[in-house]
Design a protein around this motif. Structure first.
Motif, mmCIF file in Angstrom:
data_model
loop_
_atom_site.group_PDB
_atom_site.id
_atom_site.type_symbol
_atom_site.label_atom_id
_atom_site.label_comp_id
_atom_site.label_asym_id
_atom_site.label_seq_id
_atom_site.Cartn_x
_atom_site.Cartn_y
_atom_site.Cartn_z
ATOM 1 N N GLY A 24 0.823 -1.216 0.000
ATOM 2 C CA GLY A 24 0.000 0.000 0.000
ATOM 3 C C GLY A 24 0.854 1.261 0.000
ATOM 4 N N ILE A 25 1.950 1.237 0.761
ATOM 5 C CA ILE A 25 2.856 2.397 0.788
ATOM 6 C C ILE A 25 3.568 2.515 -0.555
ATOM 7 C CG2 ILE A 25 4.949 3.323 1.851
ATOM 8 C CD1 ILE A 25 3.973 2.024 4.520
ATOM 9 N N ALA A 26 4.042 1.401 -1.086
ATOM 10 C CA ALA A 26 4.774 1.424 -2.368
ATOM 11 C C ALA A 26 3.881 1.908 -3.508
ATOM 12 C CB ALA A 26 5.333 0.039 -2.685
ATOM 13 N N LYS A 27 2.606 1.541 -3.472
ATOM 14 C CA LYS A 27 1.672 1.956 -4.527
ATOM 15 C C LYS A 27 1.076 3.337 -4.251
ATOM 16 C CE LYS A 27 0.231 -2.474 -6.378
ATOM 17 N NZ LYS A 27 -0.907 -3.366 -6.668
ATOM 18 N N LYS A 28 1.523 3.976 -3.167
ATOM 19 C CA LYS A 28 1.081 5.307 -2.772
ATOM 20 C C LYS A 28 -0.401 5.355 -2.415
ATOM 21 C CE LYS A 28 4.912 7.573 -4.889
ATOM 22 N NZ LYS A 28 5.896 7.019 -4.011
ATOM 23 N N GLN A 29 -0.949 4.181 -2.066
ATOM 24 C CA GLN A 29 -2.311 4.153 -1.542
ATOM 25 C C GLN A 29 -2.300 4.637 -0.100
ATOM 26 O OE1 GLN A 29 -2.881 -0.032 -2.154
ATOM 27 N NE2 GLN A 29 -3.875 0.249 -4.147
ATOM 28 N N LEU A 30 -1.154 4.498 0.543
ATOM 29 C CA LEU A 30 -0.930 5.014 1.895
ATOM 30 C C LEU A 30 0.175 6.048 1.822
ATOM 31 C CD1 LEU A 30 -0.950 1.665 3.921
ATOM 32 C CD2 LEU A 30 -2.704 3.448 3.954
ATOM 33 N N GLN A 31 -0.087 7.230 2.337
ATOM 34 C CA GLN A 31 0.860 8.337 2.323
ATOM 35 C C GLN A 31 1.389 8.583 3.731
ATOM 36 O OE1 GLN A 31 1.707 10.117 -0.498
ATOM 37 N NE2 GLN A 31 0.428 8.727 -1.702
ATOM 38 N N PRO A 32 2.549 9.264 3.839
ATOM 39 C CA PRO A 32 3.046 9.613 5.169
ATOM 40 C C PRO A 32 1.954 10.315 5.991
ATOM 41 C CG PRO A 32 4.694 10.118 3.533
ATOM 42 C CD PRO A 32 3.451 9.707 2.779
ATOM 43 N N ASN A 33 1.893 9.953 7.256
ATOM 44 C CA ASN A 33 0.918 10.465 8.224
ATOM 45 C C ASN A 33 -0.493 9.896 8.074
ATOM 46 O OD1 ASN A 33 2.325 12.126 10.061
ATOM 47 N ND2 ASN A 33 2.554 13.671 8.459
ATOM 48 N N ASP A 34 -0.730 9.075 7.057
ATOM 49 C CA ASP A 34 -2.056 8.450 6.955
ATOM 50 C C ASP A 34 -2.268 7.546 8.171
ATOM 51 O OD1 ASP A 34 -2.775 9.615 4.591
ATOM 52 O OD2 ASP A 34 -2.573 7.803 3.361
ATOM 53 N N PRO A 35 -3.436 7.625 8.768
ATOM 54 C CA PRO A 35 -3.703 6.758 9.926
ATOM 55 C C PRO A 35 -4.014 5.328 9.494
ATOM 56 C CG PRO A 35 -5.620 8.088 9.435
ATOM 57 C CD PRO A 35 -4.543 8.523 8.468
ATOM 58 N N LEU A 36 -3.600 4.390 10.318
ATOM 59 C CA LEU A 36 -3.989 2.991 10.146
ATOM 60 C C LEU A 36 -4.931 2.654 11.305
ATOM 61 C CD1 LEU A 36 -0.555 1.319 9.270
ATOM 62 C CD2 LEU A 36 -2.399 1.924 7.708
ATOM 63 N N GLN A 62 9.473 -1.520 13.486
ATOM 64 C CA GLN A 62 10.919 -1.797 13.525
ATOM 65 C C GLN A 62 11.574 -1.545 12.174
ATOM 66 O OE1 GLN A 62 11.133 -5.828 14.920
ATOM 67 N NE2 GLN A 62 11.138 -5.215 17.067
ATOM 68 N N GLU A 63 10.842 -1.804 11.089
ATOM 69 C CA GLU A 63 11.396 -1.609 9.756
ATOM 70 C C GLU A 63 11.201 -0.182 9.246
ATOM 71 O OE1 GLU A 63 9.782 -4.772 7.345
ATOM 72 O OE2 GLU A 63 10.741 -6.302 8.571
ATOM 73 N N GLY A 64 10.585 0.688 10.050
ATOM 74 C CA GLY A 64 10.474 2.098 9.711
ATOM 75 C C GLY A 64 9.321 2.483 8.804
ATOM 76 N N TYR A 65 8.320 1.602 8.684
ATOM 77 C CA TYR A 65 7.189 1.931 7.812
ATOM 78 C C TYR A 65 6.104 2.720 8.542
ATOM 79 C CZ TYR A 65 9.195 -1.294 4.476
ATOM 80 O OH TYR A 65 10.043 -1.907 3.596
ATOM 81 N N ILE A 66 5.960 2.490 9.838
ATOM 82 C CA ILE A 66 4.897 3.161 10.589
ATOM 83 C C ILE A 66 5.454 3.709 11.901
ATOM 84 C CG2 ILE A 66 3.072 1.709 9.616
ATOM 85 C CD1 ILE A 66 2.996 0.205 12.333
ATOM 86 N N GLU A 79 7.966 10.746 7.858
ATOM 87 C CA GLU A 79 9.142 11.112 7.044
ATOM 88 C C GLU A 79 9.345 10.163 5.878
ATOM 89 O OE1 GLU A 79 12.395 11.414 9.778
ATOM 90 O OE2 GLU A 79 11.282 12.769 11.075
ATOM 91 N N GLY A 80 8.393 9.269 5.651
ATOM 92 C CA GLY A 80 8.552 8.292 4.585
ATOM 93 C C GLY A 80 9.491 7.174 5.029
ATOM 94 N N VAL A 81 9.686 6.245 4.157
ATOM 95 C CA VAL A 81 10.537 5.098 4.470
ATOM 96 C C VAL A 81 11.973 5.434 4.085
ATOM 97 C CG1 VAL A 81 10.916 2.650 3.990
ATOM 98 C CG2 VAL A 81 8.584 3.568 4.063
ATOM 99 N N GLY A 82 12.912 5.038 4.931
ATOM 100 C CA GLY A 82 14.326 5.305 4.674
ATOM 101 C C GLY A 82 14.818 4.655 3.389
ATOM 102 N N LYS A 83 15.917 5.194 2.856
ATOM 103 C CA LYS A 83 16.479 4.666 1.607
ATOM 104 C C LYS A 83 17.177 3.331 1.856
ATOM 105 C CE LYS A 83 16.938 9.079 -0.519
ATOM 106 N NZ LYS A 83 17.129 9.579 -1.780
ATOM 107 N N ALA A 84 17.299 2.568 0.778
ATOM 108 C CA ALA A 84 17.932 1.253 0.855
ATOM 109 C C ALA A 84 19.413 1.383 1.197
ATOM 110 C CB ALA A 84 17.771 0.520 -0.468
#
Length: 131
Positions: A24-36, A62-66, A79-84
């Motif tokens: 959902g984040i990768a497809k931009k269906q979920l944006q930074p600050n969107d509530p889950l 733990q993986e920095g997605y939420i 702040e979005g997901v960190g770079k690889a």
């Protein structure tokens, strides 16, 4: 974003939730600050144990997605997901190696394997009518 679980799958439910949120984040269906949904709410909505949702959310955190706030609830990382990192790239290669090996054992050509990767990658590109 709608989360759909396959209760017949060999894949753990928490893992399915993790993957769907990341997609959902990768497809931009979920944006930074969107509530889950809260752990309790999501567990009740899909009829699973709240510890399963909690495990998924803890892994995503733990993986920095939420982020999980006591007051704001669960949100996509502002702040979005960190770079690889190099370590991450190596882990991707480790994940892909057996998939590619399996394809080669099943006599898929290099071109077929590349086409499958391209087709899958294209699922994450915005369509012209969506932009």
């Amino acid at each position: 974003m709608l989360i759909t679980l396959n209760f017949e799958s060999d894949e753990a439910i928490y893992s399915q939730i993790v993957k769907q949120v990341i997609i959902g984040i990768a497809k931009k269906q979920l944006q930074p600050n969107d509530p889950l949904p809260s752990v309790r709410s999501l567990a009740a909505d899909i009829g699973i144990n709240l510890h399963t949702v909690n495990k998924a959310y803890q892994q995503l955190k733990q993986e920095g997605y939420i982020l999980i706030h006591r007051q704001k609830g669960v949100v996509v990382h502002p702040e979005g997901v960190g770079k690889a990192t190099e370590k991450y790239v190596e882990s991707v290669k480790d994940t892909l190696r057996p998939i590619i090996a399996e394809g080669l054992c099943k006599q898929l050509s290099d071109e077929s394997i590349l086409a499958i990767f391209k087709e899958t990658l294209d699922e994450f590109s915005p369509k012209e009518d969506e932009s």
